[in-house]
Design a protein around this motif. Sequence first.
Motif, PDB file in Angstrom:
ATOM      1  N   SER A 273       0.178   8.586   1.211  1.00  0.00           N
ATOM      2  CA  SER A 273       1.388   8.488   2.019  1.00  0.00           C
ATOM      3  C   SER A 273       2.109   7.177   1.723  1.00  0.00           C
ATOM      4  CB  SER A 273       1.050   8.560   3.509  1.00  0.00           C
ATOM      5  OG  SER A 273       0.377   7.391   3.919  1.00  0.00           O
ATOM      6  N   PRO A 274       3.430   7.140   1.921  1.00  0.00           N
ATOM      7  CA  PRO A 274       4.167   5.889   1.702  1.00  0.00           C
ATOM      8  C   PRO A 274       3.643   4.732   2.540  1.00  0.00           C
ATOM      9  CG  PRO A 274       5.692   7.735   1.870  1.00  0.00           C
ATOM     10  CD  PRO A 274       4.335   8.268   2.232  1.00  0.00           C
ATOM     11  N   VAL A 275       3.264   4.997   3.790  1.00  0.00           N
ATOM     12  CA  VAL A 275       2.806   3.897   4.634  1.00  0.00           C
ATOM     13  C   VAL A 275       1.491   3.316   4.109  1.00  0.00           C
ATOM     14  CG1 VAL A 275       1.469   5.267   6.316  1.00  0.00           C
ATOM     15  CG2 VAL A 275       2.561   3.140   7.033  1.00  0.00           C
ATOM     16  N   GLU A 276       0.638   4.164   3.539  1.00  0.00           N
ATOM     17  CA  GLU A 276      -0.599   3.650   2.949  1.00  0.00           C
ATOM     18  C   GLU A 276      -0.295   2.745   1.765  1.00  0.00           C
ATOM     19  OE1 GLU A 276      -4.002   7.025   3.704  1.00  0.00           O
ATOM     20  OE2 GLU A 276      -2.363   7.552   2.352  1.00  0.00           O
ATOM     21  N   VAL A 277       0.672   3.143   0.952  1.00  0.00           N
ATOM     22  CA  VAL A 277       1.028   2.323  -0.204  1.00  0.00           C
ATOM     23  C   VAL A 277       1.628   0.998   0.248  1.00  0.00           C
ATOM     24  CG1 VAL A 277       2.428   2.211  -2.290  1.00  0.00           C
ATOM     25  CG2 VAL A 277       1.392   4.371  -1.613  1.00  0.00           C
ATOM     26  N   SER A 278       2.477   1.045   1.266  1.00  0.00           N
ATOM     27  CA  SER A 278       3.095  -0.197   1.740  1.00  0.00           C
ATOM     28  C   SER A 278       2.053  -1.173   2.236  1.00  0.00           C
ATOM     29  CB  SER A 278       4.122   0.110   2.840  1.00  0.00           C
ATOM     30  OG  SER A 278       3.488   0.506   4.045  1.00  0.00           O
ATOM     31  N   ARG A 279       0.964  -0.664   2.784  1.00  0.00           N
ATOM     32  CA  ARG A 279      -0.086  -1.549   3.292  1.00  0.00           C
ATOM     33  C   ARG A 279      -0.908  -2.174   2.177  1.00  0.00           C
ATOM     34  NH1 ARG A 279      -1.726   2.439   8.290  1.00  0.00           N
ATOM     35  NH2 ARG A 279      -0.048   1.781   9.675  1.00  0.00           N
TER      36      ARG A 279
END
Length: 657
Positions: A273-279
């Motif tokens: 997910s995008p949020v996982e990548v951002s983290r």
Amino acid sequence: MTDAIEQVRQAFSERYGHAPTVVAVAPGRVNLIGEHTDYSGLPVLPIAIERRLFVAAAPREDEAVVRVASEQLETPSEVVRGVANAPVHAPWHRYVSGAVGQMEGVAPGMGADILVAGDLPAASGLSSSAALAVGLLAAMGAAWGEALDREVLVTRAIHADRASGAETGGMDQAAIVYAEAGHALRVDFEPPARRLVALPAGIAFVVANSGVEAPKGGAARDSYNERVVGARIAAAMLADQIGVDLTNPPRLGEIAGVDVVDILVDELPEKISPVEVSRTGAAGLEQLVQLTAARFDHMRKVPVRKLARHILSEAVRVDDAEAALREGDLAAFGKLLNASHEPARRLRLQHAGVGRALQGDARRRRSRCAAHGRGVRGIRPRRGAAGAGGGGHRRRERGHGRPGLRSTREPGAGGRVIERAVLFAAGRGTRLGALTAATPKPLLAVAGKPIIVHALDGLAAAGVREVVVVTGYLGEQLEAELGNGEACGMRLTFVRQDEPDGTARALLLARDALRDEPFAWAWGDVLVRPANYRAVIRAAALADGALAVNEVDDPSQGAAVYIDDGVVRRIVEKPAPGTSATRWNNAGLGVLGPGIWEHAEALSPSERGEYELPRAIAAWVAGGARLRAVPVEGPWSDIGTPASLEAARETFARRGA
């Protein structure tokens, strides 16, 4: 074509009672090869087709209204120029509104009567929407006496076409404007270039309509945008691995020429997910999910590895297909077409003319810490692998014994890893009036999630794993909403500041949890892009700490920060208006080291009777501490009044921050 144009002129006159002054012609297109490469900045090889749209127009000087009727589609469109977010009564009206919006500043006060006709079927995968946008823009410009040159026409048509919500690339518009009979058109995006490729004598392309519509709305739009986001994720993670900085949004075309990319792509996650990548810190969330006219669920897991493999290999096939056409080797060209379609079929990518609407995950999750997924389950590319000009490929290592998780933690003050942070969220926000009567200020929503969750997302992306939240007013509500932080991929603890006696006292309450190690800190009511947290932590690596700063007209409402050669030299808390010789302001986040404790403890109350953390930081700096100054990138909002809250909502919703 002359007869067709004359028929359109006659139909226009019958509808509007006067003759058109111009008729623009916009053909449809078929992409021979280069599926899902244009939005990644990689080449395509389309052709224009004989089916086309005719857009007849005449200027209106009585009012700034654009009236558009279509012989194919029902419900005429009427757009008042200069009016934003006008209601849309039919799906195709979005393209009309988008095109009219792109003519802002051209012939102000003028309107137009327009008729769209032709034999290019809508929703057939032949770029009828792009042809409509190109035709409308060309016709309006010519009717108003300000014809657009072809380069400007292509650029504006791309933006107009995205009004549908699908974040399309630039292939369709380039093909419609630049393609010529008897040729394919090679289009490159990194850097921009076009060239005609002569088709071998006797070759013909048959376009078969399956009869299944291929609209850009609904599930098809969401599926298309899923691929766009997946490609951005792949680009960001690969670039992070090889140490290359990409533009915003990240595109695979910027790194496709790096030799090791073809190897590293196999280590991308199947889905993430995008949020996982951002983290992981590979990219900011807004870089991955920001779309022109649609929203993307940042919790949605999207295909990455197979998609990236297809896009990168497809770009090579475009090169080979162009060479085959130039050499007249139709057998080789046919094999390349088959090679292109097979992986696309397995990936369920939508092909022109097929018109298969792909079903995406329509679920929407709440965008708050308590509803986030359980930590990062994807990969974190490790810096140090060879890039362009490097000496080979080094495999990434697993982090902390957790399967599939790489270390995301950044070195901070003195090169030490920053694992902990403190968020100050005790204030009531009295200037917000009724807005905080029953809700603590940090839980007020901006861009779909509470203010404090923006800070938590930024800290998580920077690798912070433990956060102390200092609460006060309605603290139990804040604590219940955020929970223990497990859902955010971090550990949250709370300390209560019952007496509102200042942020330095709040910091002392958190001392036991922060230990005698460097830590990050942030006000709980300041909004910045997540990438700023990582930037501050990185900047502190070769200093005692770091302080984010933003430029303002007068820092009298915050703290004036005097900077020399990138280092903080002096801080003046709430100087008298007009007395500061600097425009740099304390932006409300930074990194501090253990040396701050003695200054926080020795602090005397200010004129307001509070023990203020900026004054403790100022004393630390005066005593010789070296803090790097880090200008904030992107918007900065300090939420203190209803007006500032509304401004932040508008800014961060627009920017996707």
